[in-house]
Design an enzyme around this catalytic site. Sequence first.
Site, PDB file in Angstrom:
ATOM      1  N   GLU A 136      47.718  41.955  39.554  1.00 56.55           N
ATOM      2  CA  GLU A 136      47.561  43.385  39.299  1.00 56.55           C
ATOM      3  C   GLU A 136      47.874  44.233  40.538  1.00 56.55           C
ATOM      4  O   GLU A 136      48.496  45.279  40.421  1.00 56.55           O
ATOM      5  CB  GLU A 136      46.123  43.654  38.813  1.00 56.55           C
ATOM      6  CG  GLU A 136      45.884  45.058  38.305  1.00 56.55           C
ATOM      7  CD  GLU A 136      46.567  45.361  36.970  1.00 56.55           C
ATOM      8  OE1 GLU A 136      47.192  44.447  36.400  1.00 56.55           O
ATOM      9  OE2 GLU A 136      46.478  46.513  36.524  1.00 56.55           O
ATOM     10  N   ASP A 137      47.444  43.768  41.706  1.00 57.45           N
ATOM     11  CA  ASP A 137      47.469  44.650  42.877  1.00 57.45           C
ATOM     12  C   ASP A 137      48.470  44.280  43.969  1.00 57.45           C
ATOM     13  O   ASP A 137      48.575  44.988  44.967  1.00 57.45           O
ATOM     14  CB  ASP A 137      46.068  44.707  43.517  1.00 57.45           C
ATOM     15  CG  ASP A 137      45.050  45.350  42.587  1.00 57.45           C
ATOM     16  OD1 ASP A 137      45.472  46.118  41.699  1.00 57.45           O
ATOM     17  OD2 ASP A 137      43.844  45.085  42.744  1.00 57.45           O
TER      18      ASP A 137
END
Length: 727
Positions: free
Chosen positions: A76-77
Site C-alpha cells: 500500500e505505502d
Amino acid sequence: MIRQFELVERVQSYDPEADEDALNRAYVYGLKKHGSQLRASGDPYFSHPVEVAGILAEMKLDTSSIVTGLLHDTIEDTDATRDEIAGMFGEDIARLVDGVTKLSRLEVQSESTKEAENLRKLVLAMSSDIRVLLVKLADRLHNMRTLHHIKEPARRKRIARETMDLYAPLASRIGMERVKRELEELAFAELNPDGRSSVQARLGYLKEKGDEIVPQVEAQLTKTLKDGGLEAQVSGREKTPYSIWRKMQQKNVSFEQLADIMAFRIIVADVAQCYQALGLLHGAFQVLPQRFKDYISVPKPNGYRSLHTGVIGPLGQRIEIQIRTADMQDQADRGVAAHWVYKEGGPSTDAPQYAWLRSLVDILDKAPNAEEFLEHTKLEMFQDQVFCFTPKGKLIALPRGATPIDFAYAVHSQVGDTCVGAKINGRMLPLRTTLSNGDQIEIVTSKAQTPSPTWERFAVTGKAKAAIRRFIRTRQREQYIQLGKSLLDKTFHEEGYEATEKGLDGVKANFKHATTDDLIASVGSGIIGAREVMTAVYPGLKQQRPSARGGADVVPITRARNKAAKASENGRTAAENGQIPIKGLIPGMAVHFARCCHPLPGDRIVGIITTGKGVTLHTIDCATLESFSDSPERWIDVGWDAVGEDAPSYTGRLKVTVANQPGSLSSLSTVIARHEGNISNLRIVNRSMDFFDMVIDVEVADVKHLADITAALRATPAINAVERARN
Ligand code: MN
C-alpha cells in the site's frame, strides 16, 4: 523500536522452529522499502510494522504471521509489489500481505452503527485466512495506541469509531478478549473523553475506599478454598472504564450499583478443580440467584470457557467470581491465537452458527502442524453473502448470486422500479451481472423505465422479486381491463347494445366478482367470455343466433341448434344451410371443420367420413390425419368453391406468444382489429414470467385473410411468435 535480533529472539522464545532467515529478510526488506517515511509521531514509519510484528509475537503466532506483520504496509505505502514479495518470500506470504492490504482499503466510513455488523461480516468474509485478520487486528491495535499523534480530530474520531464498531467486536468474535478490551478502551478515550474521565474519577474514589476490602476478600476466598484442599490463585479483577460505561448504558443501573460489585478471578489446575472450587464457595457463602453460568460445559460461541457465579462475600457485599483454568484464561485472552501453542483441550463450541470456529478448533487440535492447517483453511462463514457499496459508501448486504437488480431494490424500491443500468466499480455492466464482495454499485435510473418481467429471472432477493411481481400484476391487470373493455364493447355493439357500467355492475355477482373492473379483467384475460357477460345482462339473447360475423361464443349456440354438432367434437356446422362452398361433398351430408387445424377457405383440405357424424374437414398437413392412415376408404377429396361476396366468416385459430410486458396485449388486439379480424375467443394457455402463450380464435374471411393478420402480428415487436394452431 524493537530491534531485529530482539524480534527474532522473542519469536524463538515460544517457537524454536521459527524461520529465522525469513524474519531477518523481512525486517531488512521492510526497513529498506519504508526508507525515510515518517509516522505522524515523527518516528520512522518502519517502527509501525515492527511494533505490529511485536504484537503478533505476543500472540505467539507463526513465522508467516510475523513476516506478514513486518510487510503489511509495503504494497500500500511503498513501491513494493505483490509479485516482488511472492518472489522473495513465497506465494503464501504474498497472499497474506495482499489480504491485509485489501482489508485496509476497505476502511470505509460507517456513519451508521447498524451497518457495522455488515462490515464485520465483510471483513470476515474477506479474511480468507484467519491470519489476515489477526495481522489486521494487530495493525489496528498499534494504530490505536499511537492515535493521539494524529492531528486532525475528525480523522482520529473516524478511526476510533471504526475501531469501536468494527475491530473490537471482531476481536471478540474470535475470542481475543484482551485485544478487544484494549481496542475498546483506546477508542472510548477518543470518542468520549468526558465520559471516560468521570468513570475514572469515580473508580479512583471507590478504589481508595475499597483498597482494604479487596485484599481481605481475596484472602478469605483463598482460605476457603485451601480449607477444602484446593490450591488456587485468587485475584481481584480489574475493571475498565468502558466496560462500566457500557453496562450503565445497557442495564440502566447507577454507577454505585455497578462499581460496588466486586469481581474476582480464581485460577485452578484443571476442569475438575473448577467445579470443586465452585462447590466450596457455594457451600461457604450465600449464592446470588441467577448469577451462576457454566461456560465450561456450554462454552460461549467464541470459545470462551469459565464458571461464573455470584455470592454474598465474606464482608457482606455482593461479589462476582470467575473460576477457570490457566488454559481457559489464555484462551479468553488470546482466542483463536491461543491454539498455536495450546493445542490440546481446546474449546468445543456447540452453537451451530459457530461451526466455523468449531471446525477450526477441531482441526487445530488434530492437525499435526497447526501452521500448515491455517495455510489451507478458509474461513467459510458468510460465504453465502456478498457485501457491496453505494457510491456514498453505504454498505448493502445481499445473498450470494445477487445482481444489480437486487442491489437497486435493496437501496429503495423506487430505485429498483426505475433502474435502467448499473455501473459496477465504474464500468457499465449488464443488470444480470453477479455481484462480488466489495463491489461499488451505481444504479442508473430513468423515470421512463418500468420493471421488466425478465428481471425476475436474475433477481435473487425476495424484496426484488416481490416488487417486480407486484408491478407486473398491476400493469397486467390494467391491460386485461383494457382488452376486456374492447371485447365487451365489440360483443355488445354487434347486438346493438352498450356495455354500460350499470349493466356490468348488475351481473358482476353472477360471475363471483366484487367489482366491475374485476369482471372486465376476467373477460380480458379470457377466463370469462364476453358473450357470457352479455347474455347475463340480456338474458333474452340466449336463444338468439349471432350474426354471421357475430364472433363470440359459437360453441354453445351451435350446440343448442344442432344435434349432430352436439355429438361431434367438431364444433362448427355452418355447411348444412349451404353457406360453405365445398366441392366433392355428397349433398345433405353434415360437414364440420376440424378443431385441431381450423381449415379456412383457400387451405388445401381433406374430408374424413365418420359414421353418424358426416364429414370432418382437415387441412392437408393436419397431424390428426395420421390416425386415419389405416382407413383410406374414409378419406374424400374435397375443395373450396369460389368464395362469394357474402361469404360467411370462419374461425382461424392462432397460437401467439406475447412478451409479458406493458402494452403487449393491447397492441395484439389493435393489430387484429386493424386488419378487420375479430377476436372471438382468447385463452391464455401458458403463462411464464416472460411470455404468455395464447390461443386466439379470429374470425376471418379466408386463409389469406388469416395469413395477413399473422404477418402483421409477427411484425409487432411485443409479439414473439405466431402460428396457426395445430391441435
Ligand atoms: Mn499498518
